[in-house]
Motif scaffolding. Structure first.
Motif: not given
Length: 213
Positions: A190-208
């Motif tokens: 899911e994180a990679l999908a957001m980056i591939n869509a154009g995100a430069d930063r991600l806000g995550c609580s499941a980061s680890v």
């Protein structure tokens, strides 16, 4: 791809304790996340605990509803800067945006940008409550008001980040601002999908969990 540098490691729960925030900061330092994303009462604590680690502090302003007065948001942002924040995430006045009151929306954002004293401001639109047209206007208002980022979601409303919303925001702001996706990002895929869509930063609580694969 090294995802850690994209992530604002997040705990914005209203029942978060000092021990929870200490753990958040220590995980962020261990995994070299970009920042921790926290409620404003914890700014000083996080800034002191993260001193010298290279991890920044993102303080959330007017969170999660965005319905505080502009004066209150500006004061909260100024206090966050005084307390040692690195970046600010502010929630847009969603009702004003839906009403088409772009002058209010821009003034609300611009007040926080001024109070941020050069620290990057990310403007949370809460896309799940908006039409595509409203998302585009919100992005334009944020850029006009001097924001550094536009952001999809608080994670506290009816939905989080979607690939569609990130793509729309990226297309709208182009190189004029960066894009942050947040809310409902639980896996590396899911994180990679957001980056591939154009995100430069991600806000995550499941980061680890995300960075460990």
């Amino acid at each position: 791809m090294e995802l850690n540098a994209y992530i604002d490691h997040t705990n914005l729960k209203q029942n978060a304790t000092r021990a929870d925030l200490a753990r958040l900061c220590d995980e962020a330092a261990k995994y070299h996340f970009a920042t921790v994303s926290i409620n404003s009462c914890w700014t000083s604590f996080a800034a002191q605990r993260l001193a010298g680690t290279g991890v920044g502090v993102t303080t959330c302003i007017g969170f999660p509803l965005g319905a505080a007065s502009s004066a209150a948001k500006t004061a909260e942002a100024a206090q966050a800067v005084s307390d040692g924040t690195s970046e600010i995430d502010m929630v847009v006045n969603v009702g004003a945006l839906i009403d088409g009151d772009d002058d209010y929306v821009k003034d609300d954002i611009a007040g926080v940008v001024r109070a941020a004293s050069g620290h990057p401001v990310k403007v949370i639109l809460e896309c799940c409550l908006l039409t595509d047209e409203q998302i585009v206007r919100g992005c334009e208002d944020a850029v006009a008001a001097g924001a550094a980022f536009v952001k999809t979601s608080t994670g506290f409303s009816t939905g989080g980040a979607t690939v569609h919303d990130v793509e729309l925001m990226r297309k709208t702001v182009g190189s004029r601002a960066r894009v942050k996706a947040a809310g409902g990002i639980h896996t590396r895929e899911e994180a990679l999908a957001m980056i591939n869509a154009g995100a430069d930063r991600l806000g995550c609580s499941a980061s680890v969990k995300i960075v460990e694969g």
